[in-house]
Enzyme design. Structure first.
Site, PDB file in Angstrom:
ATOM      1  N   HIS A 186      28.653  18.320  14.517  1.00 28.65           N
ATOM      2  CA  HIS A 186      29.707  18.799  15.406  1.00 28.65           C
ATOM      3  C   HIS A 186      31.095  18.750  14.775  1.00 28.65           C
ATOM      4  O   HIS A 186      32.089  19.048  15.444  1.00 28.65           O
ATOM      5  CB  HIS A 186      29.726  17.998  16.712  1.00 28.65           C
ATOM      6  CG  HIS A 186      28.460  18.090  17.497  1.00 28.65           C
ATOM      7  ND1 HIS A 186      27.498  17.092  17.474  1.00 28.65           N
ATOM      8  CD2 HIS A 186      27.976  19.074  18.306  1.00 28.65           C
ATOM      9  CE1 HIS A 186      26.484  17.443  18.244  1.00 28.65           C
ATOM     10  NE2 HIS A 186      26.740  18.640  18.759  1.00 28.65           N
TER      11      HIS A 186
ATOM     12  N   ASP B 108       7.171 -15.407 -11.550  1.00 29.73           N
ATOM     13  CA  ASP B 108       5.801 -15.196 -12.009  1.00 29.73           C
ATOM     14  C   ASP B 108       5.747 -14.918 -13.505  1.00 29.73           C
ATOM     15  O   ASP B 108       5.529 -13.788 -13.946  1.00 29.73           O
ATOM     16  CB  ASP B 108       5.155 -14.050 -11.232  1.00 29.73           C
ATOM     17  CG  ASP B 108       3.635 -14.032 -11.380  1.00 29.73           C
ATOM     18  OD1 ASP B 108       3.137 -14.547 -12.407  1.00 29.73           O
ATOM     19  OD2 ASP B 108       2.949 -13.512 -10.491  1.00 29.73           O
TER      20      ASP B 108
ATOM     21  N   HIS C 195       1.927 -13.687 -15.142  1.00 32.75           N
ATOM     22  CA  HIS C 195       1.319 -12.362 -15.327  1.00 32.75           C
ATOM     23  C   HIS C 195       1.740 -11.679 -16.621  1.00 32.75           C
ATOM     24  O   HIS C 195       1.147 -10.675 -17.016  1.00 32.75           O
ATOM     25  CB  HIS C 195       1.661 -11.457 -14.132  1.00 32.75           C
ATOM     26  CG  HIS C 195       3.036 -10.855 -14.178  1.00 32.75           C
ATOM     27  ND1 HIS C 195       4.178 -11.585 -13.962  1.00 32.75           N
ATOM     28  CD2 HIS C 195       3.463  -9.575 -14.409  1.00 32.75           C
ATOM     29  CE1 HIS C 195       5.237 -10.797 -14.042  1.00 32.75           C
ATOM     30  NE2 HIS C 195       4.833  -9.575 -14.317  1.00 32.75           N
TER      31      HIS C 195
ATOM     32  N   HIS D 136       1.127  -7.349 -18.702  1.00 32.60           N
ATOM     33  CA  HIS D 136       2.006  -6.609 -19.600  1.00 32.60           C
ATOM     34  C   HIS D 136       1.591  -6.727 -21.064  1.00 32.60           C
ATOM     35  O   HIS D 136       2.405  -6.456 -21.963  1.00 32.60           O
ATOM     36  CB  HIS D 136       3.449  -7.119 -19.456  1.00 32.60           C
ATOM     37  CG  HIS D 136       4.046  -6.896 -18.104  1.00 32.60           C
ATOM     38  ND1 HIS D 136       3.994  -5.690 -17.452  1.00 32.60           N
ATOM     39  CD2 HIS D 136       4.732  -7.743 -17.280  1.00 32.60           C
ATOM     40  CE1 HIS D 136       4.619  -5.791 -16.284  1.00 32.60           C
ATOM     41  NE2 HIS D 136       5.062  -7.029 -16.163  1.00 32.60           N
TER      42      HIS D 136
ATOM     43  N   ASP E  57       3.654  -3.258 -13.167  1.00 28.33           N
ATOM     44  CA  ASP E  57       3.976  -3.982 -11.935  1.00 28.33           C
ATOM     45  C   ASP E  57       3.749  -3.120 -10.704  1.00 28.33           C
ATOM     46  O   ASP E  57       3.213  -3.589  -9.690  1.00 28.33           O
ATOM     47  CB  ASP E  57       5.430  -4.448 -11.969  1.00 28.33           C
ATOM     48  CG  ASP E  57       5.650  -5.605 -12.936  1.00 28.33           C
ATOM     49  OD1 ASP E  57       4.685  -6.340 -13.218  1.00 28.33           O
ATOM     50  OD2 ASP E  57       6.794  -5.779 -13.397  1.00 28.33           O
TER      51      ASP E  57
END
Length: 457
Positions: free
Chosen positions: A111, A213, A216, A221, A372
């Site tokens: 508007h 973490d 991992h 990786h 990931d």
């Protein structure tokens, strides 16, 4: 049907047990829990909005989110920064669709109502004819974010008027934040445009993945590390050569903020194809940083691989040099926003190398991000079923093996392979979720506690 408040609080109390490291998988998929998160975490905590380097001039704006609330952050004429809901006060439409820019005013497509950078309603089409000159513009300005504050270039906003100051909220985490924000006299900046990625994961999973973490890295990786690793990492507790518990620190006990840090002063650049230019920069400026931050941070932490988490959804990785915020889009989806980060005193060639390597490792097609993203999406999908939602998951590594360490704040577990930080993350989540007001959110000075009290504070 949403649960009642008392029923929800009883439910939350049963879903996380920080003493055993147990979490119910229902916290990753429940709509009821998610709606309460928007109120009690994203509606209460200080949330990152913008870096000052992204809005340097008056009229510069940056569009972002606080939870699912669309927000515009605007540099004012006097140099101050304000933030407003990106929503017209007439019929609720967005008034800004661009990600960033510079504007004299923001005009709604629906508007034509327009608003000045200070949030005031500046123009209304047919105001005299349609409203008979009776519209009180002062009642229809943009809704401001309740509190906006800056810490060394990082601008945060908060909806809760009763929250602690930003300085108090960050608390002991500033000890580590300054390793990037204040190591060199020129401060820091974000590089490039916002790299946006939609992932089918609950927002808590990527936060816990980065906050602590280290477990991992050598597995999830392994391929990426083999492809890009350019330095000896035997001093870190990652990889396939075993766990060296003296290879770094897992730091929590800072009211929800956490740090994972190596202590070698160089390993942050171990995943650069040619780390030599950056290592030369570190060597040339090491004494300057020691003079500014002291021996521990200047020699051991600056240049090392450091993962910093500011609760609930901001993460910084000095060394790999990426900066990231997670915007929730429902219980099972996020928008992940990433930038490269650099110190302003770095040579332009080094800054260019940082941006290129950030895109290679943790960008839209980044080697590490693809690993990931796949794992975190699967963890979320596997928590949506009727039976899986009844199951638990565990972050119970190194329970009871933390304490204070001279020269550092927080409750610390040795090494990078630990689930110490994840337990603290879920405990802080639970504390906010069960508190009806900020006054009920616990605060504690970890340095005043015994080791046992620290673990179960």
């Amino acid at each position: 049907m949403l649960l009642g408040e008392d029923q929800m609080n009883d439910n939350i109390a049963d879903l996380v047990d920080s003493r055993t490291g147990r979490q119910s998988r229902s916290i990753y998929a429940s709509e009821d829990i998610y709606r309460q998160e928007l109120e009690r975490i994203f509606g209460r905590c200080w949330l990152f909005l913008v870096h000052t380097s992204q809005i340097p001039k008056p009229g510069d704006y940056f569009r972002t989110f606080m939870g699912e609330d669309d927000v515009i952050v605007i540099r004012q004429k006097d140099g101050s920064i304000k933030a407003f809901l990106n929503s017209c006060t007439h019929r609720g439409n967005r008034i800004c669709r661009a990600d960033r820019g510079n504007a004299r005013a923001f005009t709604c497509n629906y508007h034509g109502w327009s608003f000045s950078p200070d949030g005031a309603l500046a123009g209304v089409p047919l105001e005299s004819e349609a409203y008979f000159g009776e519209l009180d513009r002062t009642k229809f300005g943009l809704i401001p974010v309740t509190k906006v504050a800056e810490y060394k270039g990082l601008v945060f906003g908060c909806w809760d008027a009763n929250s602690p100051s930003l300085d108090d909220y960050l608390g002991d985490a500033k000890f580590f934040l300054d390793v990037w924000l204040d190591a060199m006299p020129g401060g820091s900046a974000l590089l490039g445009e916002t790299q946006k990625m939609v992932l089918g994961t609950n927002w808590k999973l990527p936060v816990e993945n980065v906050c602590g973490d280290g477990y991992h890295l050598g597995w999830a990786h392994a391929g990426a590390m083999a492809a890009v690793q350019s330095m000896d990492l035997t001093g870190l507790s990652v990889g396939n050569s075993g766990v060296d518990l003296d290879g770094g620190l897992s730091v929590a006990g800072m009211n929800g903020h956490m740090v994972l840090s190596a202590l070698d002063g160089v390993s942050g650049y171990a995943f650069y194809p040619d780390p030599k230019p950056i290592l030369e920069y570190l060597e040339a400026n090491r004494q300057t940083v020691i003079d500014r931050l002291g021996e521990v941070r200047g020699r051991q932490v600056w240049g090392a691989q450091v993962n910093i988490t500011i609760f609930p959804n901001l993460q910084l990785l000095p060394g790999l040099n990426w900066f990231r915020v997670y915007h929730p889009k429902g219980p099972t989806q996020i928008e992940q926003w990433t930038w490269a980060m650099a110190e302003n005193d770095m040579p332009e060639a080094v800054k260019a190398q940082i941006l290129e390597n950030q895109c290679l490792t943790f960008g839209l097609a980044g080697l590490f991000d693809n690993d990931d993203g796949d794992n975190l999406t699967a963890c979320t999908e596997q928590s949506r079923g009727w039976r899986t939602a009844q199951m638990d998951v565990y972050t119970n590594m190194a329970l009871g093996r933390s304490g204070k360490r001279e020269g550092f704040p927080g409750d610390i577990a040795s090494g990078l392979v630990s689930e110490h930080n994840q337990r603290y993350f879920y405990r802080r989540w639970q504390e906010h979720m069960m508190a009806e007001t900020w006054a009920e959110v616990p605060t504690y000075n970890i340095n005043s506690l015994t080791d046992e009290e620290a673990e179960h504070a």
